[in-house]
Design a protein around this motif. Structure first.
Motif, PDB file in Angstrom:
ATOM      1  N   LEU A  89       0.820  -1.217   0.000  1.00 57.49           N
ATOM      2  CA  LEU A  89       0.000   0.000   0.000  1.00 57.49           C
ATOM      3  C   LEU A  89       0.849   1.262   0.000  1.00 57.49           C
ATOM      4  O   LEU A  89       0.565   2.218  -0.724  1.00 57.49           O
ATOM      5  N   THR A  90       1.901   1.259   0.811  1.00 58.99           N
ATOM      6  CA  THR A  90       2.698   2.469   1.007  1.00 58.99           C
ATOM      7  C   THR A  90       3.909   2.550   0.080  1.00 58.99           C
ATOM      8  O   THR A  90       4.478   3.639  -0.096  1.00 58.99           O
ATOM      9  N   GLY A  91       4.344   1.412  -0.471  1.00 59.45           N
ATOM     10  CA  GLY A  91       5.564   1.397  -1.263  1.00 59.45           C
ATOM     11  C   GLY A  91       6.827   1.394  -0.421  1.00 59.45           C
ATOM     12  O   GLY A  91       7.936   1.465  -0.957  1.00 59.45           O
ATOM     13  N   ASN A  92       6.692   1.274   0.905  1.00 62.13           N
ATOM     14  CA  ASN A  92       7.831   1.274   1.815  1.00 62.13           C
ATOM     15  C   ASN A  92       8.328  -0.164   1.982  1.00 62.13           C
ATOM     16  O   ASN A  92       7.661  -0.996   2.600  1.00 62.13           O
ATOM     17  N   THR A  93       9.497  -0.464   1.454  1.00 65.43           N
ATOM     18  CA  THR A  93       9.986  -1.843   1.434  1.00 65.43           C
ATOM     19  C   THR A  93      10.403  -2.369   2.807  1.00 65.43           C
ATOM     20  O   THR A  93      10.619  -3.570   2.959  1.00 65.43           O
ATOM     21  N   LYS A  94      10.501  -1.496   3.805  1.00 65.92           N
ATOM     22  CA  LYS A  94      10.872  -2.006   5.128  1.00 65.92           C
ATOM     23  C   LYS A  94       9.799  -2.943   5.670  1.00 65.92           C
ATOM     24  O   LYS A  94      10.099  -3.844   6.472  1.00 65.92           O
ATOM     25  N   TYR A  95       8.571  -2.792   5.202  1.00 65.64           N
ATOM     26  CA  TYR A  95       7.505  -3.691   5.654  1.00 65.64           C
ATOM     27  C   TYR A  95       7.604  -5.036   4.950  1.00 65.64           C
ATOM     28  O   TYR A  95       7.309  -6.079   5.551  1.00 65.64           O
ATOM     29  N   TYR A  96       8.030  -5.059   3.694  1.00 62.17           N
ATOM     30  CA  TYR A  96       8.330  -6.335   3.042  1.00 62.17           C
ATOM     31  C   TYR A  96       9.438  -7.049   3.798  1.00 62.17           C
ATOM     32  O   TYR A  96       9.354  -8.259   4.069  1.00 62.17           O
ATOM     33  N   ASP A  97      10.482  -6.306   4.134  1.00 55.91           N
ATOM     34  CA  ASP A  97      11.640  -6.903   4.797  1.00 55.91           C
ATOM     35  C   ASP A  97      11.254  -7.481   6.157  1.00 55.91           C
ATOM     36  O   ASP A  97      11.713  -8.568   6.535  1.00 55.91           O
ATOM     37  N   GLU A  98      10.408  -6.759   6.894  1.00 56.94           N
ATOM     38  CA  GLU A  98       9.991  -7.253   8.209  1.00 56.94           C
ATOM     39  C   GLU A  98       9.109  -8.493   8.065  1.00 56.94           C
ATOM     40  O   GLU A  98       9.231  -9.456   8.847  1.00 56.94           O
ATOM     41  N   ALA A  99       8.232  -8.512   7.083  1.00 61.14           N
ATOM     42  CA  ALA A  99       7.390  -9.687   6.859  1.00 61.14           C
ATOM     43  C   ALA A  99       8.246 -10.907   6.553  1.00 61.14           C
ATOM     44  O   ALA A  99       8.027 -11.999   7.107  1.00 61.14           O
ATOM     45  N   LEU A 100       9.244 -10.745   5.684  1.00 59.82           N
ATOM     46  CA  LEU A 100      10.119 -11.866   5.333  1.00 59.82           C
ATOM     47  C   LEU A 100      10.981 -12.290   6.514  1.00 59.82           C
ATOM     48  O   LEU A 100      11.226 -13.488   6.718  1.00 59.82           O
ATOM     49  N   ARG A 101      11.440 -11.324   7.304  1.00 60.46           N
ATOM     50  CA  ARG A 101      12.238 -11.660   8.489  1.00 60.46           C
ATOM     51  C   ARG A 101      11.417 -12.468   9.477  1.00 60.46           C
ATOM     52  O   ARG A 101      11.891 -13.461  10.049  1.00 60.46           O
ATOM     53  N   GLN A 102      10.169 -12.057   9.698  1.00 62.84           N
ATOM     54  CA  GLN A 102       9.305 -12.793  10.609  1.00 62.84           C
ATOM     55  C   GLN A 102       9.072 -14.224  10.120  1.00 62.84           C
ATOM     56  O   GLN A 102       9.070 -15.175  10.901  1.00 62.84           O
ATOM     57  N   LEU A 103       8.888 -14.382   8.814  1.00 60.21           N
ATOM     58  CA  LEU A 103       8.702 -15.731   8.272  1.00 60.21           C
ATOM     59  C   LEU A 103       9.915 -16.615   8.561  1.00 60.21           C
ATOM     60  O   LEU A 103       9.766 -17.790   8.941  1.00 60.21           O
ATOM     61  N   ARG A 104      11.096 -16.073   8.396  1.00 66.36           N
ATOM     62  CA  ARG A 104      12.306 -16.854   8.666  1.00 66.36           C
ATOM     63  C   ARG A 104      12.391 -17.223  10.140  1.00 66.36           C
ATOM     64  O   ARG A 104      12.760 -18.360  10.492  1.00 66.36           O
ATOM     65  N   LEU A 105      12.054 -16.287  11.015  1.00 71.00           N
ATOM     66  CA  LEU A 105      12.121 -16.550  12.453  1.00 71.00           C
ATOM     67  C   LEU A 105      11.087 -17.596  12.873  1.00 71.00           C
ATOM     68  O   LEU A 105      11.378 -18.471  13.702  1.00 71.00           O
ATOM     69  N   PHE A 106       9.892 -17.524  12.318  1.00 64.22           N
ATOM     70  CA  PHE A 106       8.892 -18.552  12.624  1.00 64.22           C
ATOM     71  C   PHE A 106       9.362 -19.918  12.127  1.00 64.22           C
ATOM     72  O   PHE A 106       9.181 -20.938  12.807  1.00 64.22           O
ATOM     73  N   LYS A 107       9.936 -19.950  10.955  1.00 67.32           N
ATOM     74  CA  LYS A 107      10.414 -21.222  10.421  1.00 67.32           C
ATOM     75  C   LYS A 107      11.465 -21.844  11.334  1.00 67.32           C
ATOM     76  O   LYS A 107      11.462 -23.064  11.571  1.00 67.32           O
ATOM     77  N   GLN A 108      12.366 -21.016  11.871  1.00 64.21           N
ATOM     78  CA  GLN A 108      13.432 -21.533  12.731  1.00 64.21           C
ATOM     79  C   GLN A 108      12.886 -22.287  13.937  1.00 64.21           C
ATOM     80  O   GLN A 108      13.435 -23.315  14.331  1.00 64.21           O
ATOM     81  N   ARG A 109      11.794 -21.797  14.508  1.00 62.92           N
ATOM     82  CA  ARG A 109      11.287 -22.400  15.739  1.00 62.92           C
ATOM     83  C   ARG A 109      10.119 -23.353  15.530  1.00 62.92           C
ATOM     84  O   ARG A 109       9.933 -24.285  16.315  1.00 62.92           O
ATOM     85  N   MET A 110       9.321 -23.130  14.498  1.00 63.54           N
ATOM     86  CA  MET A 110       8.053 -23.839  14.397  1.00 63.54           C
ATOM     87  C   MET A 110       8.016 -24.930  13.325  1.00 63.54           C
ATOM     88  O   MET A 110       7.171 -25.817  13.373  1.00 63.54           O
ATOM     89  N   TRP A 111       8.905 -24.878  12.358  1.00 62.46           N
ATOM     90  CA  TRP A 111       8.890 -25.833  11.252  1.00 62.46           C
ATOM     91  C   TRP A 111       9.548 -27.143  11.675  1.00 62.46           C
ATOM     92  O   TRP A 111      10.615 -27.150  12.277  1.00 62.46           O
ATOM     93  N   VAL A 112       8.877 -28.256  11.353  1.00 58.39           N
ATOM     94  CA  VAL A 112       9.396 -29.595  11.652  1.00 58.39           C
ATOM     95  C   VAL A 112       9.709 -30.261  10.315  1.00 58.39           C
ATOM     96  O   VAL A 112       8.808 -30.809   9.664  1.00 58.39           O
ATOM     97  N   PRO A 113      10.949 -30.225   9.861  1.00 55.31           N
ATOM     98  CA  PRO A 113      11.268 -30.674   8.500  1.00 55.31           C
ATOM     99  C   PRO A 113      10.980 -32.146   8.251  1.00 55.31           C
ATOM    100  O   PRO A 113      10.668 -32.535   7.130  1.00 55.31           O
TER     101      PRO A 113
END
Length: 477
Positions: A253-277
């Motif tokens: 909506l805003t064109g501010n890429t810091k929100y894309y970066d935070e969304a992707l960072r959160q996904l990586r952090l969730f994967k580290q703790r919650m994903w069972v490969p």
């Protein structure tokens, strides 16, 4: 036993013997056994688009009645344009809350359904309620200044205090804003009126929600979204959806890429703790002080996780760095989910425990995400199309004649034993199922229109081009 009874019994016996003798004996020579009709528990067929649309229309009708907007004689857009809400200070009370995260899921679903089906009734449903909420927000802020119990439905809007208050609703408001129908009067383009006030109200709500998620929600030391419930520093898989999509959409909506970066960072952090490969599934809960970290793959929480990935992939640019990581995780998750799908097309309450009940909301979410992934070209319809259709056929059996969705688990906390999840109640008034069902049905319609499913040798297959052969190996059911 008298002579007449014996004679009658012998006659019946003789008739039965004659009938059996006359009955054709089925064998490999005279019968194509592979074409015998199986006794499926759930309908096994390619659904008709009109039937799918009728199912979700029935759900929408029930929700429109259950979530009223004060005066149903005209649309909210008309009433706002005429100033009818000048004397309205609080949200109407129906069978469901208008501002819960489940409602946010429903609004997101209906906005997507409007696009997938071309039916503006779905857009109107969401726009009416979201515009009403935004319109009431400024006066609610004033109301809470003098009365802390002013309007319980509006409190999460004007003073969000948890991810459940903010994330799903924020994403819905942004979707509405991006659809160019956010202001009440845009639904009536022929009318000449000032939409600036309505737009301003919507933007203020979005900014308040996004600010809470980005800056105020508690986090672990590495920045992962967390809660202090049920223990200090608890991570909930649900919070992937409650926190991440709204950030990705706010970046759009805003064109501010810091929100894309935070969304992707959160996904990586969730994967580290919650994903069972090993299972290619997610655990529901993670407690920092716990050792080890057991895995209880609750169905709906895994639904929130895969829905998050779909939302992020939709929101961020196709060439944005890190997007491929999300796509890879999505594909792995779908592979893991398909491995545990029940033969009925449903998924279980605990995905890896087939002794737990078959649950509707998770099944609907997985069906939406898989059909969406097929439509977007992220996964192959040949590999996953038939399982997706079985997910919809299962879901459709839970839509009753009134448009209610049955078999949905009620809201659930976090547990670390099978009994907790296995005995969670189901209820027809659990709003968690309604948005996913509309989302699933509308995207299945899109998938059916974009692909070429057909029976071949009694099984459903997907083809790159329409199939018209009349060969006996094609079983048109």
């Amino acid at each position: 036993m008298n002579r007449r009874t014996v004679t009658f019994a012998l006659a019946i016996f003789g008739f039965c013997q004659l009938t059996l003798a006359q009955k054709k004996v089925i064998n490999d020579i005279n019968t194509p056994l592979h074409l015998m009709q199986p006794n499926y528990e759930t309908p096994y067929k390619v659904p008709d688009v009109q039937d799918v649309k009728a199912d979700i229309d029935r759900v929408l009708s029930f929700m429109a009645q259950s979530m009223p907007t004060k005066d149903d004689s005209s649309s909210t857009a008309d009433r706002l344009h005429k100033g009818v809400y000048d004397d309205c200070n609080k949200l109407p009370v129906g069978a469901f809350r208008l501002t819960s995260y489940e409602a946010g899921v429903l609004y997101n679903a209906t906005l997507c359904a409007a696009k997938a089906t071309g039916d503006n009734n779905y857009m109107t449903f969401a726009a009416d309620r979201l515009n009403l909420i935004a319109n009431l927000a400024p006066r609610s802020i004033k109301g809470f200044q003098t009365d802390k119990n002013y309007d319980s439905q509006m409190r999460p809007v004007v003073n969000p205090q948890a991810l459940d208050d903010a994330g799903a609703m924020c994403a819905a408001f942004i979707r509405l804003q991006l659809s160019n129908t956010s202001s009440a009067c845009r639904l009536h383009k022929a009318q000449k009126c000032d939409c600036k006030k309505a737009d301003k109200a919507v933007k203020e709500v979005i900014e308040r929600y996004a600010d809470y998620v980005m800056n105020k929600q508690m986090r672990l030391n590495d920045g992962l979204l967390a809660r202090n419930r049920p223990h200090k520093n608890s991570v909930w898989l649900d919070d992937m959806y409650m926190g991440i999509p709204c950030l990705a959409w706010y970046g759009r909506l805003t064109g501010n890429t810091k929100y894309y970066d935070e969304a992707l960072r959160q996904l990586r952090l969730f994967k580290q703790r919650m994903w069972v490969p090993e299972q290619k599934l997610f655990r529901h809960g993670w407690i920092e002080a716990m050792n080890p970290h057991p895995c209880f793959p609750w169905g709906r929480a895994n639904g929130w996780a895969i829905l998050t990935m779909c939302e992020v992939l939709d929101a961020i640019p196709t060439d944005y760095p890190g997007r491929e990581e999300v796509l890879d995780l999505l594909r792995q998750h779908i592979e893991g989910l398909c491995a545990v799908q029940d033969k009925t097309g449903f998924w279980h309450q605990l995905l890896d425990r087939n002794d737990t009940y078959l649950e509707t909301s998770a099944t609907a979410i997985f069906t939406y995400c898989m059909s969406h992934a097929i439509c977007e070209g992220w996964i192959d319809a040949l590999a996953y199309g038939s399982q997706t259709l079985q997910g919809w056929q299962a879901t459709a059996t839970k839509i009753n004649n009134q448009g209610q969705v049955e078999g949905t688990c009620v809201g659930s906390g976090m547990g670390f034993d099978a009994a907790f999840y296995s005995y969670r109640p189901v209820h027809v008034m659990a709003l968690h199922g309604y948005g996913p069902v509309i989302w699933a049905g509308s995207e299945v319609i899109r998938m059916l229109n974009a692909t070429n499913p057909k029976f071949n040798d009694s099984a459903i297959h997907f083809y790159s081009t329409p199939q018209t052969t009349a060969s006996p190996i094609f079983n048109e059911q």
